[in-house]
Design a protein around this motif. Structure first.
Motif, PDB file in Angstrom:
ATOM      1  N   GLN A  43       0.790  -0.964   0.131  1.00 47.56           N
ATOM      2  CA  GLN A  43      -0.500   0.189  -0.453  1.00 47.56           C
ATOM      3  C   GLN A  43       1.287   0.917  -0.130  1.00 47.56           C
ATOM      4  O   GLN A  43       0.052   2.439  -0.933  1.00 47.56           O
ATOM      5  CB  GLN A  43      -1.429   0.133   1.333  1.00 47.56           C
ATOM      6  N   VAL A  44       2.225   1.199   0.870  1.00 51.92           N
ATOM      7  CA  VAL A  44       2.806   2.658   1.145  1.00 51.92           C
ATOM      8  C   VAL A  44       3.130   2.726  -0.502  1.00 51.92           C
ATOM      9  O   VAL A  44       4.003   3.832  -0.890  1.00 51.92           O
ATOM     10  CB  VAL A  44       4.378   2.130   1.962  1.00 51.92           C
ATOM     11  N   ILE A  45       3.789   1.423  -1.074  1.00 53.82           N
ATOM     12  CA  ILE A  45       4.610   1.723  -2.660  1.00 53.82           C
ATOM     13  C   ILE A  45       3.389   2.135  -3.586  1.00 53.82           C
ATOM     14  O   ILE A  45       3.644   3.495  -4.484  1.00 53.82           O
ATOM     15  CB  ILE A  45       4.980   0.358  -3.275  1.00 53.82           C
ATOM     16  N   ALA A  46       2.872   1.827  -3.430  1.00 52.04           N
ATOM     17  CA  ALA A  46       1.310   2.240  -4.566  1.00 52.04           C
ATOM     18  C   ALA A  46       1.146   3.697  -4.096  1.00 52.04           C
ATOM     19  O   ALA A  46       0.368   4.233  -5.610  1.00 52.04           O
ATOM     20  CB  ALA A  46      -0.058   1.086  -4.435  1.00 52.04           C
ATOM     21  N   LEU A  57       3.214   0.951   9.725  1.00 49.90           N
ATOM     22  CA  LEU A  57       3.551   0.162   8.596  1.00 49.90           C
ATOM     23  C   LEU A  57       3.815  -1.318   9.075  1.00 49.90           C
ATOM     24  O   LEU A  57       4.722  -1.233  10.287  1.00 49.90           O
ATOM     25  CB  LEU A  57       4.901   0.440   8.022  1.00 49.90           C
ATOM     26  N   GLY A  58       3.281  -2.245   8.798  1.00 45.13           N
ATOM     27  CA  GLY A  58       3.898  -3.170   9.245  1.00 45.13           C
ATOM     28  C   GLY A  58       3.752  -4.810   8.025  1.00 45.13           C
ATOM     29  O   GLY A  58       3.440  -4.737   6.867  1.00 45.13           O
ATOM     30  N   GLY A  59       4.151  -5.584   8.508  1.00 48.90           N
ATOM     31  CA  GLY A  59       4.319  -6.784   7.545  1.00 48.90           C
ATOM     32  C   GLY A  59       5.800  -7.926   8.930  1.00 48.90           C
ATOM     33  O   GLY A  59       5.261  -7.464   9.501  1.00 48.90           O
ATOM     34  N   LEU A  60       5.978  -8.379   7.769  1.00 47.42           N
ATOM     35  CA  LEU A  60       7.247  -9.189   8.262  1.00 47.42           C
ATOM     36  C   LEU A  60       8.631  -8.912   7.522  1.00 47.42           C
ATOM     37  O   LEU A  60       9.100  -7.809   6.820  1.00 47.42           O
ATOM     38  CB  LEU A  60       7.466 -11.129   7.040  1.00 47.42           C
ATOM     39  N   VAL A  61       9.706  -9.034   8.983  1.00 52.73           N
ATOM     40  CA  VAL A  61      11.519  -8.133   8.602  1.00 52.73           C
ATOM     41  C   VAL A  61      11.580  -9.312   8.182  1.00 52.73           C
ATOM     42  O   VAL A  61      11.452 -10.516   8.534  1.00 52.73           O
ATOM     43  CB  VAL A  61      11.470  -7.938   9.776  1.00 52.73           C
ATOM     44  N   GLU A  62      12.214  -8.807   6.519  1.00 54.18           N
ATOM     45  CA  GLU A  62      12.626  -9.666   5.414  1.00 54.18           C
ATOM     46  C   GLU A  62      14.019 -10.528   5.924  1.00 54.18           C
ATOM     47  O   GLU A  62      14.460  -9.681   6.890  1.00 54.18           O
ATOM     48  CB  GLU A  62      13.212  -8.380   4.072  1.00 54.18           C
ATOM     49  N   THR A  79       8.193  -6.539   4.329  1.00 56.48           N
ATOM     50  CA  THR A  79       8.334  -7.072   3.641  1.00 56.48           C
ATOM     51  C   THR A  79       6.788  -7.635   3.892  1.00 56.48           C
ATOM     52  O   THR A  79       6.139  -8.232   4.866  1.00 56.48           O
ATOM     53  CB  THR A  79       8.805  -7.992   2.532  1.00 56.48           C
ATOM     54  N   ASP A  80       5.592  -7.695   2.176  1.00 60.84           N
ATOM     55  CA  ASP A  80       4.096  -8.000   2.695  1.00 60.84           C
ATOM     56  C   ASP A  80       3.834  -9.364   1.758  1.00 60.84           C
ATOM     57  O   ASP A  80       2.707  -9.951   1.010  1.00 60.84           O
ATOM     58  CB  ASP A  80       2.934  -6.960   2.895  1.00 60.84           C
ATOM     59  N   VAL A 110       9.550   8.895   4.189  1.00 61.76           N
ATOM     60  CA  VAL A 110      11.277   9.681   4.028  1.00 61.76           C
ATOM     61  C   VAL A 110      12.172   9.179   2.623  1.00 61.76           C
ATOM     62  O   VAL A 110      12.657   8.709   2.866  1.00 61.76           O
ATOM     63  CB  VAL A 110      11.367  10.503   4.870  1.00 61.76           C
ATOM     64  N   ASN A 111      11.621  10.113   1.539  1.00 63.92           N
ATOM     65  CA  ASN A 111      12.796   9.744   0.931  1.00 63.92           C
ATOM     66  C   ASN A 111      13.550   8.117   0.147  1.00 63.92           C
ATOM     67  O   ASN A 111      14.169   7.615   0.071  1.00 63.92           O
ATOM     68  CB  ASN A 111      14.252  10.123   0.618  1.00 63.92           C
ATOM     69  N   GLY A 112      11.553   7.280   0.287  1.00 61.11           N
ATOM     70  CA  GLY A 112      11.625   6.130   0.238  1.00 61.11           C
ATOM     71  C   GLY A 112      12.080   4.742   0.957  1.00 61.11           C
ATOM     72  O   GLY A 112      12.373   4.142   0.741  1.00 61.11           O
TER      73      GLY A 112
END
Length: 148
Positions: A43-46, A57-62, A79-80, A110-112
């Protein structure tokens, strides 16, 4: 006499409605920055948020992304399955923070790079925040915990 009572009643009702609208507006204004919604990396990338917006922000630590630097700054990716966001965090991580584990961070994008101010990790081997679990199920990345 009746018209005076009728006018007074209408005035009281109008004052009450205006007061209610004013109170609702003030509550909404006060909470506009205090409500943090959970977002997955996809969602953040989109739809990247503004650099001034604080969110969760939530997900799995890559796996393989955790880097502890010279100072207090820790870098990792979240990552998700559909996207990955680099994260920086200055501070002490929770004891149960690890790769391939669920986490939720609060901060700004901020800045990706997601600059986290707070990191929350799972509290036992079976727990994962509901929002993270739902996002991972959507991406096909969620694996049910085995009960022995």
């Amino acid at each position: 006499m009746k018209t005076l009572k009728k006018k007074r009643r209408i005035q009281v009702i109008l004052v009450a409605v205006v007061a209610l609208l004013l109170a609702t507006g003030l509550i909404g204004y006060g909470l506009r920055d205090g409500i943090n919604f959970f977002r997955s990396p996809s969602q953040v990338i989109a739809e990247p948020p503004k650099a001034t917006e604080t969110f969760r922000l939530g997900g799995l630590v890559e796996d393989g992304s955790l880097q502890r630097g010279q100072g207090e700054v820790i870098r990792f990716s979240v990552t998700d399955g559909g996207g990955s966001i680099p994260v920086t965090y200055k501070g002490v991580l929770p004891d149960l923070f690890a790769e391939n584990q669920g986490m939720i961070g609060t901060g700004k994008y901020v800045n990706g790079v997601f600059e986290a101010t707070e990191i929350l990790a799972k509290h036992d081997e079976n727990y994962m925040p509901k929002e993270v679990m739902d996002a991972l199920k959507e991406q096909g990345m969620y694996k049910e915990a085995k009960n022995d």
